[in-house]
Design an enzyme around this catalytic site. Sequence first.
Site, PDB file in Angstrom:
ATOM      1  N   ASP A 240      -9.699  -8.687   1.450  1.00  0.00           N
ATOM      2  CA  ASP A 240      -8.251  -8.670   1.185  1.00  0.00           C
ATOM      3  C   ASP A 240      -8.014  -8.420  -0.308  1.00  0.00           C
ATOM      4  O   ASP A 240      -8.602  -9.093  -1.167  1.00  0.00           O
ATOM      5  CB  ASP A 240      -7.665 -10.032   1.602  1.00  0.00           C
ATOM      6  CG  ASP A 240      -6.147 -10.015   1.610  1.00  0.00           C
ATOM      7  OD1 ASP A 240      -5.572  -9.940   2.714  1.00  0.00           O
ATOM      8  OD2 ASP A 240      -5.548 -10.073   0.519  1.00  0.00           O
ATOM      9  N   ILE A 241      -7.176  -7.462  -0.616  1.00  0.00           N
ATOM     10  CA  ILE A 241      -6.887  -7.148  -2.026  1.00  0.00           C
ATOM     11  C   ILE A 241      -6.109  -8.317  -2.643  1.00  0.00           C
ATOM     12  O   ILE A 241      -5.173  -8.838  -2.018  1.00  0.00           O
ATOM     13  CB  ILE A 241      -6.058  -5.848  -2.138  1.00  0.00           C
ATOM     14  CG1 ILE A 241      -6.811  -4.684  -1.475  1.00  0.00           C
ATOM     15  CG2 ILE A 241      -5.751  -5.538  -3.597  1.00  0.00           C
ATOM     16  CD1 ILE A 241      -6.059  -3.378  -1.461  1.00  0.00           C
ATOM     17  N   ASN A 248       2.718  -4.006  -5.655  1.00  0.00           N
ATOM     18  CA  ASN A 248       3.896  -3.400  -5.028  1.00  0.00           C
ATOM     19  C   ASN A 248       5.160  -3.686  -5.838  1.00  0.00           C
ATOM     20  O   ASN A 248       5.957  -2.784  -6.115  1.00  0.00           O
ATOM     21  CB  ASN A 248       4.100  -3.977  -3.623  1.00  0.00           C
ATOM     22  CG  ASN A 248       3.439  -3.130  -2.558  1.00  0.00           C
ATOM     23  OD1 ASN A 248       3.194  -1.947  -2.774  1.00  0.00           O
ATOM     24  ND2 ASN A 248       3.141  -3.720  -1.426  1.00  0.00           N
ATOM     25  N   ASP A 257       0.615   2.156  -1.947  1.00  0.00           N
ATOM     26  CA  ASP A 257      -0.050   3.013  -0.946  1.00  0.00           C
ATOM     27  C   ASP A 257      -1.268   3.716  -1.550  1.00  0.00           C
ATOM     28  O   ASP A 257      -2.319   3.823  -0.910  1.00  0.00           O
ATOM     29  CB  ASP A 257       0.931   4.079  -0.429  1.00  0.00           C
ATOM     30  CG  ASP A 257       1.918   3.496   0.578  1.00  0.00           C
ATOM     31  OD1 ASP A 257       1.769   2.301   0.902  1.00  0.00           O
ATOM     32  OD2 ASP A 257       2.822   4.228   1.019  1.00  0.00           O
ATOM     33  N   GLU A 305      -2.976  -5.193   3.657  1.00  0.00           N
ATOM     34  CA  GLU A 305      -3.914  -4.924   2.548  1.00  0.00           C
ATOM     35  C   GLU A 305      -5.237  -5.601   2.835  1.00  0.00           C
ATOM     36  O   GLU A 305      -6.004  -5.964   1.965  1.00  0.00           O
ATOM     37  CB  GLU A 305      -3.300  -5.313   1.216  1.00  0.00           C
ATOM     38  CG  GLU A 305      -3.000  -6.674   0.756  1.00  0.00           C
ATOM     39  CD  GLU A 305      -2.716  -7.838   1.682  1.00  0.00           C
ATOM     40  OE1 GLU A 305      -2.452  -7.651   2.884  1.00  0.00           O
ATOM     41  OE2 GLU A 305      -2.762  -8.956   1.166  1.00  0.00           O
TER      42      GLU A 305
HETATM   43  N1  GTP Z   1       2.493  -0.317  -0.386  1.00  0.00           N
HETATM   44  C1  GTP Z   1       2.184  -0.935   0.756  1.00  0.00           C
HETATM   45  N2  GTP Z   1       2.294  -2.265   0.815  1.00  0.00           N
HETATM   46  C2  GTP Z   1       1.951  -2.905   1.949  1.00  0.00           C
HETATM   47  C3  GTP Z   1       1.520  -2.176   3.095  1.00  0.00           C
HETATM   48  N3  GTP Z   1       1.251  -3.068   4.070  1.00  0.00           N
HETATM   49  C4  GTP Z   1       1.514  -4.302   3.573  1.00  0.00           C
HETATM   50  N4  GTP Z   1       1.917  -4.203   2.289  1.00  0.00           N
HETATM   51  C5  GTP Z   1       2.320  -5.260   1.357  1.00  0.00           C
HETATM   52  O1  GTP Z   1       1.204  -6.049   1.027  1.00  0.00           O
HETATM   53  C6  GTP Z   1       1.715  -7.255   0.511  1.00  0.00           C
HETATM   54  C7  GTP Z   1       0.824  -8.422   0.913  1.00  0.00           C
HETATM   55  O2  GTP Z   1       1.269  -9.526   0.228  1.00  0.00           O
HETATM   56  P1  GTP Z   1       0.663 -10.956   0.427  1.00  0.00           P
HETATM   57  O3  GTP Z   1       0.286 -11.149   1.878  1.00  0.00           O
HETATM   58  O4  GTP Z   1       1.597 -11.935  -0.178  1.00  0.00           O
HETATM   59  O5  GTP Z   1      -0.685 -10.907  -0.320  1.00  0.00           O
HETATM   60  P2  GTP Z   1      -1.059 -10.722  -1.861  1.00  0.00           P
HETATM   61  O6  GTP Z   1       0.082 -10.434  -2.702  1.00  0.00           O
HETATM   62  O7  GTP Z   1      -2.150  -9.682  -1.878  1.00  0.00           O
HETATM   63  O8  GTP Z   1      -1.627 -12.097  -2.221  1.00  0.00           O
HETATM   64  P3  GTP Z   1      -3.066 -12.653  -1.914  1.00  0.00           P
HETATM   65  O9  GTP Z   1      -3.561 -11.961  -0.706  1.00  0.00           O
HETATM   66  O10 GTP Z   1      -2.850 -14.112  -1.675  1.00  0.00           O
HETATM   67  O11 GTP Z   1      -3.896 -12.371  -3.085  1.00  0.00           O
HETATM   68  C8  GTP Z   1       3.141  -7.386   1.004  1.00  0.00           C
HETATM   69  O12 GTP Z   1       4.005  -7.253  -0.098  1.00  0.00           O
HETATM   70  C9  GTP Z   1       3.311  -6.206   1.944  1.00  0.00           C
HETATM   71  O13 GTP Z   1       4.609  -5.683   1.883  1.00  0.00           O
HETATM   72  C10 GTP Z   1       1.450  -0.752   2.997  1.00  0.00           C
HETATM   73  O14 GTP Z   1       1.092  -0.059   3.929  1.00  0.00           O
HETATM   74  N5  GTP Z   1       1.801  -0.186   1.819  1.00  0.00           N
END
Ligand code: GTP
Length: 384
Positions: A240-241, A248, A257, A305
Site C-alpha cells: 500500500d502506498i 492526491n 494516477d 492504491e
Molecule cells: N488519483 C487516484 N487516487 C485514487 C485512486 N483510487 C483511490 N485513490 C485515492 O487513494 C487515497 C487513499 O487514501 P487513504 O486510504 O486514506 O490512504 P493513504 O492516504 O495512502 O494513507 P495510508 O495508506 O494510511 O498511508 C484516497 O484519497 C483515494 O481517493 C485512483 O485511481 N486514482
Amino acid sequence: MNNLTSEDLGKQTIRFKRFLMALTTYTLNIIAAYLILQLGLGEIEPTVWWLFVGSTIVINLVFALMFLNHWNLRFRDPSLTALQILVSASWGMILVYGLPEARPLILLFFIPAFSFGMLRLNTQQYVLVAGLCLAEYAGLLFWENFYRPTFRLEFELFLFVLFSAVLLWMAVFGGMVSKIRRELKRKTVQLQHANELITRQSSTDDLTLVYNRRHAIRVLKHFLAIANRFEMPFSVALIDIDHFKQINDEHGHLVGDEVLKEFARRLADSLRETDVLLATTFHPEIQDEDSDVELESFVARYGGEEFLILLPGVDQPHSLSALQRLREAIGIQAFYVPFPLVVRFSAGVAQYQRGETLENLLHRADEALYRAKNLGRDRVEFAE
Ligand SMILES: Nc1nc2c(ncn2[C@@H]2O[C@H](COP(=O)(O)OP(=O)(O)OP(=O)(O)O)[C@@H](O)[C@H]2O)c(=O)[nH]1
C-alpha cells in the site's frame, strides 16, 4: 521443415485424412469399374485395366510419401487439392478411354474427385482444373474420332457438353462454397482475437495495466489448489502506498494516477528481474496442469492504491529479499510525475499455510499490512 509446431502437425493430420478419403474414393472407383465389367456393361483390354489398377497404387504411394515426409509443405497449397484432383481426373481418363461403352457411368466417377475442390479451390482455380480435365477429354475424343471405328461423334459430343456443364456448375458452386469456408475461417480468427482481447481487458486494470483484483483472485485460487497438491510454498504481499491521499490532495488526482501507473510499472519490472522461483521451476510437472493460468509471479491492483504480489515458490524468510528489491525499485529513484516525488510503501506478507482458505491468507496479509502502517509505515511486516 521437420520443426513443425503442434498447430502445423494438426493441419498435416487433416491433410492426411483428406488424402485417405481420396484413397477410399480411388478404391471405390476400382470396385465400381470391376462391377461394370462383371455385369457385362463394358469390356476393357487387360493392359488398360492393369494400367488403371497399377497407376492407382503408384499415385497413392507418391501422395502418401509426400504427406508423410511433409514434402507437400513446399507447395503453395500444402493440401495439394488442385494437383490431387488433376491427377485423379487424368487417372479417370484411363477408364474413359478403356471402357467406351460405359462412358456415361465412368464420367460419374469424376464427381467425387471434383467435390474435393470445394474444400480449397476458388472459382478460377476450379475452372482451371476443370478446363485441364476437359482438355484431356477433348484430346481423347479428337483421337477417337480418327482412330476408333466405333466412335459415335454426336453422342460423344453430347456427352462432352453435358460433362462440361456439370464440371462448370461444380466450379461455380464449389467456388462459392470455398468462399464461404474462407469467410468463416476469417470470422473465426477475428472472433478468437476479439475473445483474447476481451479476456485480456477483463483481467487487466485500466489505469495501471497490471492484473485487476478479480483476475488476481482467480489466479490465486488456482494457485492454492496447485500449492496444496504439490506442497509448494508461496507467499502473497499486500503493498500500500504511504500517504497517497496526501499526494492526491497536494498535486491533484492526475498526478496521483501517474504515481499509481509508475508504481505498478516499477513493481512489475522489479518482479520480472527478481529471481523469484517460478512455480514451474520449483515443480516442472506442474507445467502439465491443464490450465490457462500462468504460474508465475505477478502484480495486481488490489484496490485504490493497494497492490497484491504473488511470489510463487517463495517462503516467508525468502520473501524478504524479494520485498527488499521492490523497495529499492520504488524508493531509490524519485518518481517524475513530471516533478520529482519520493514514494514509499508499506507491505504485509503472508506465506500460504497448507489447507488454509484464500480468504484467510489474504486476511493475514492484510493484518500484517495494517501493522506495518501502525508501526510507522515504510516497512514490511510478516503475518503470524
Ligand atoms: N488519483 C487516484 N487516487 C485514487 C485512486 N483510487 C483511490 N485513490 C485515492 O487513494 C487515497 C487513499 O487514501 P487513504 O486510504 O486514506 O490512504 P493513504 O492516504 O495512502 O494513507 P495510508 O495508506 O494510511 O498511508 C484516497 O484519497 C483515494 O481517493 C485512483 O485511481 N486514482
